[in-house]
Write an enzyme that holds these catalytic residues in place. Structure first.
Site, PDB file in Angstrom:
ATOM      1  N   ALA A 118       0.968  -1.274  -0.026  1.00  0.00           N
ATOM      2  CA  ALA A 118      -0.009   0.059   0.074  1.00  0.00           C
ATOM      3  C   ALA A 118       0.838   1.302   0.089  1.00  0.00           C
ATOM      4  O   ALA A 118       1.203   1.624   1.047  1.00  0.00           O
ATOM      5  CB  ALA A 118      -0.933  -0.074   1.130  1.00  0.00           C
ATOM      6  N   ASN A 154      -5.034   3.790 -15.063  1.00  0.00           N
ATOM      7  CA  ASN A 154      -5.185   3.067 -14.083  1.00  0.00           C
ATOM      8  C   ASN A 154      -6.760   2.947 -13.181  1.00  0.00           C
ATOM      9  O   ASN A 154      -6.640   4.060 -12.366  1.00  0.00           O
ATOM     10  CB  ASN A 154      -3.712   3.188 -12.834  1.00  0.00           C
ATOM     11  N   CYS A 175      -6.476   0.486  -8.829  1.00  0.00           N
ATOM     12  CA  CYS A 175      -5.376   0.461  -7.737  1.00  0.00           C
ATOM     13  C   CYS A 175      -6.586   0.078  -6.562  1.00  0.00           C
ATOM     14  O   CYS A 175      -7.536   0.756  -6.278  1.00  0.00           O
ATOM     15  CB  CYS A 175      -4.840   1.613  -7.510  1.00  0.00           C
ATOM     16  N   LYS A 230      -6.145  -0.243 -17.528  1.00  0.00           N
ATOM     17  CA  LYS A 230      -5.904  -1.400 -16.531  1.00  0.00           C
ATOM     18  C   LYS A 230      -6.954  -1.564 -15.568  1.00  0.00           C
ATOM     19  O   LYS A 230      -7.396  -0.828 -14.876  1.00  0.00           O
ATOM     20  CB  LYS A 230      -4.629  -0.944 -15.763  1.00  0.00           C
ATOM     21  N   ASN A 238      -4.361  -5.701 -11.843  1.00  0.00           N
ATOM     22  CA  ASN A 238      -3.571  -5.063 -10.903  1.00  0.00           C
ATOM     23  C   ASN A 238      -3.746  -5.940  -9.771  1.00  0.00           C
ATOM     24  O   ASN A 238      -3.877  -6.876  -9.790  1.00  0.00           O
ATOM     25  CB  ASN A 238      -4.540  -3.758 -10.388  1.00  0.00           C
ATOM     26  N   GLY A 286       6.430  -7.162 -12.941  1.00  0.00           N
ATOM     27  CA  GLY A 286       6.667  -6.102 -11.812  1.00  0.00           C
ATOM     28  C   GLY A 286       7.438  -6.689 -10.781  1.00  0.00           C
ATOM     29  O   GLY A 286       8.478  -6.849 -10.629  1.00  0.00           O
TER      30      GLY A 286
HETATM   31  C1  LIG Z   1       5.072  -1.632  -5.036  1.00  0.00           C
HETATM   32  C2  LIG Z   1       4.096  -1.524  -6.118  1.00  0.00           C
HETATM   33  C3  LIG Z   1       3.561  -0.257  -6.433  1.00  0.00           C
HETATM   34  C4  LIG Z   1       2.681  -0.440  -7.631  1.00  0.00           C
HETATM   35  N1  LIG Z   1       2.367   0.918  -8.234  1.00  0.00           N
HETATM   36  C5  LIG Z   1       1.458   0.880  -9.140  1.00  0.00           C
HETATM   37  C6  LIG Z   1       0.942   1.951  -9.994  1.00  0.00           C
HETATM   38  O1  LIG Z   1       1.434   3.138  -9.651  1.00  0.00           O
HETATM   39  N2  LIG Z   1      -0.051   1.858 -10.974  1.00  0.00           N
HETATM   40  C7  LIG Z   1      -0.582   0.760 -11.345  1.00  0.00           C
HETATM   41  O2  LIG Z   1      -1.506   0.649 -12.251  1.00  0.00           O
HETATM   42  N3  LIG Z   1      -0.390  -0.478 -10.782  1.00  0.00           N
HETATM   43  C8  LIG Z   1       0.743  -0.495  -9.776  1.00  0.00           C
HETATM   44  N4  LIG Z   1       1.257  -1.604  -9.242  1.00  0.00           N
HETATM   45  C9  LIG Z   1       0.460  -2.869  -9.779  1.00  0.00           C
HETATM   46  C10 LIG Z   1       1.616  -3.597 -10.665  1.00  0.00           C
HETATM   47  O3  LIG Z   1       1.659  -2.820 -11.860  1.00  0.00           O
HETATM   48  C11 LIG Z   1       0.923  -4.837 -11.248  1.00  0.00           C
HETATM   49  O4  LIG Z   1      -0.608  -4.670 -11.620  1.00  0.00           O
HETATM   50  C12 LIG Z   1       0.916  -6.021 -10.031  1.00  0.00           C
HETATM   51  O5  LIG Z   1       1.876  -5.799  -9.154  1.00  0.00           O
HETATM   52  C13 LIG Z   1       0.962  -7.318 -10.576  1.00  0.00           C
HETATM   53  O6  LIG Z   1       1.963  -7.604 -11.363  1.00  0.00           O
HETATM   54  P1  LIG Z   1       3.339  -8.340 -10.604  1.00  0.00           P
HETATM   55  O7  LIG Z   1       2.756  -9.441 -10.129  1.00  0.00           O
HETATM   56  O8  LIG Z   1       4.099  -8.684 -11.850  1.00  0.00           O
HETATM   57  O9  LIG Z   1       3.887  -7.436  -9.737  1.00  0.00           O
HETATM   58  C14 LIG Z   1       2.112  -1.458  -8.156  1.00  0.00           C
HETATM   59  C15 LIG Z   1       2.485  -3.003  -7.354  1.00  0.00           C
HETATM   60  C16 LIG Z   1       3.453  -2.805  -6.697  1.00  0.00           C
HETATM   61  C17 LIG Z   1       3.891  -4.047  -5.919  1.00  0.00           C
END
Ligand SMILES: Cc1cc2nc3c(=O)[nH]c(=O)nc-3n(C[C@H](O)[C@H](O)[C@H](O)COP(=O)(O)O)c2cc1C
Length: 306
Positions: free
Chosen positions: A75, A128, A131, A166, A193, A266
């Site tokens: 978060a 986005n 979130c 997204k 997300n 990510g």
């Molecule tokens: C620390 C962190 C920050 C994130 N910030 C954003 C963000 O600013 N905008 C967004 O659309 N998704 C954000 N996400 C979500 C990622 O872009 C992604 O959708 C999610 O982590 C799933 O992919 P992953 O399993 O490869 O991490 C964030 C995720 C994490 C862990």
């Protein structure tokens, strides 16, 4: 040095990419130097951290907790310097395929940001709407199909660049929200997300994150993300960008066979570092050779036949 192979080249909503691996939003910040570094490490494109109209501070620490199964609960609170500072950072971008992630609470936020950023040499936008842990932004907006329609229409009318939306796993069915976005002109859908989750200390009984509830990412959400990509790509004719738990070439291939045109990475960067893109590219090329495929495009939606 990136793995170059013509077999990996493809187009996503009019953007020509050298390979389908994209940096997911929220990792590695918003600096142009870092975008260039990850591109040089083999990413096909980069999505920025979500940018808002005004700077946002985000939540107090702890904002991220590392859990089992190569996963995080975070978060962070969408901390970012606002669109004007971001514009200054990326305005000289001339070689990284860059998708700017936008977050806002109503159509006018998106109008102001798109108008300005459209003038920079960025390649597209990702809205986005998903979130799961910030009030009045992200999922709270993305759960309302009428608001989704109006935000996407406003964004589209202020840019000629591709606009991706997204989506996530919220209160409203992912297919209904995506339908609203596509009806309003979205050029593609990014799914998914993070998913609302918690971690509690059994020593002092406290929720660990300062915001208590955060979003789960990494390998733990991959089967849910695969299901979403499969359903979305069966139903809609726009490119679906898979996201959620890609940590090696096998995961990437599974997303594409499920129906993804490309995939984002990510959380795995935090576990395996920046070399992950090249490792995935190399693995995909070997897999294509072994299977006798000429192009990565032959993988897209292959599971739909069964
Ligand atoms: C620390 C962190 C920050 C994130 N910030 C954003 C963000 O600013 N905008 C967004 O659309 N998704 C954000 N996400 C979500 C990622 O872009 C992604 O959708 C999610 O982590 C799933 O992919 P992953 O399993 O490869 O991490 C964030 C995720 C994490 C862990």
């Amino acid at each position: 040095m990136e793995i170059e192979s013509k077999k990996l080249n493809l187009e996503v909503a009019g953007m020509s990419l050298r390979n389908p691996g994209i940096l997911a939003s929220g990792f590695l910040g918003i600096s142009q130097a870092i975008f260039e570094r990850i591109y040089d490490e083999g990413a096909g494109a980069v999505v920025s951290k979500s940018i808002s109209k005004y700077p946002m501070e985000g939540y107090r620490n702890p904002t991220i907790v590392i859990i089992e199964n190569k996963s995080y609960i975070n978060a962070v609170g969408l901390s970012n310097p606002g669109y004007e500072a971001f514009f200054e950072e990326v305005k000289e971008n001339d070689r990284v395929p860059l998708i700017v992630s936008l977050v806002g609470s109503d159509p006018s936020d998106f109008e102001v940001m798109t108008k300005k950023l459209n003038r920079s040499s960025i390649n597209g936008f990702e809205i986005n709407l998903s979130c799961p842990h910030v009030q009045k932004l992200g999922m709270e907006v993305g759960d309302d199909p009428k608001m989704v329609k109006s935000i996407v229409e406003t964004t589209k009318s202020n840019t000629t660049k591709p606009v991706f939306v997204k989506v996530g796993v919220g209160n409203t069915n992912i297919l209904d929200i995506s339908q609203a976005a596509i009806n309003a002109g979205a050029d593609g859908i990014t799914a998914i997300n993070t998913i609302r989750a918690m971690k509690i200390s059994i020593d002092n009984f406290n929720p660990i994150l300062s915001n208590k509830i955060g979003g789960l990412s990494g390998n733990s959400i991959k089967p849910i993300a695969i299901r979403c990509v499969y359903e979305l790509s069966k139903k809609f004719n726009v490119p679906i960008i898979g996201c959620g738990g890609v940590s090696n070439w096998e995961d990437a291939v599974e997303f594409m066979i499920a129906g993804a045109t490309s995939f984002q990475v990510g959380t795995a960067l935090g576990y395996d570092g920046m070399s992950i893109f090249n490792a995935i590219n190399g693995g995909i090329v070997k897999y294509l050779d072994k299977k006798g495929f000429q192009s990565v495009k032959e993988l897209i939606g292959r599971s739909h036949k069964y």
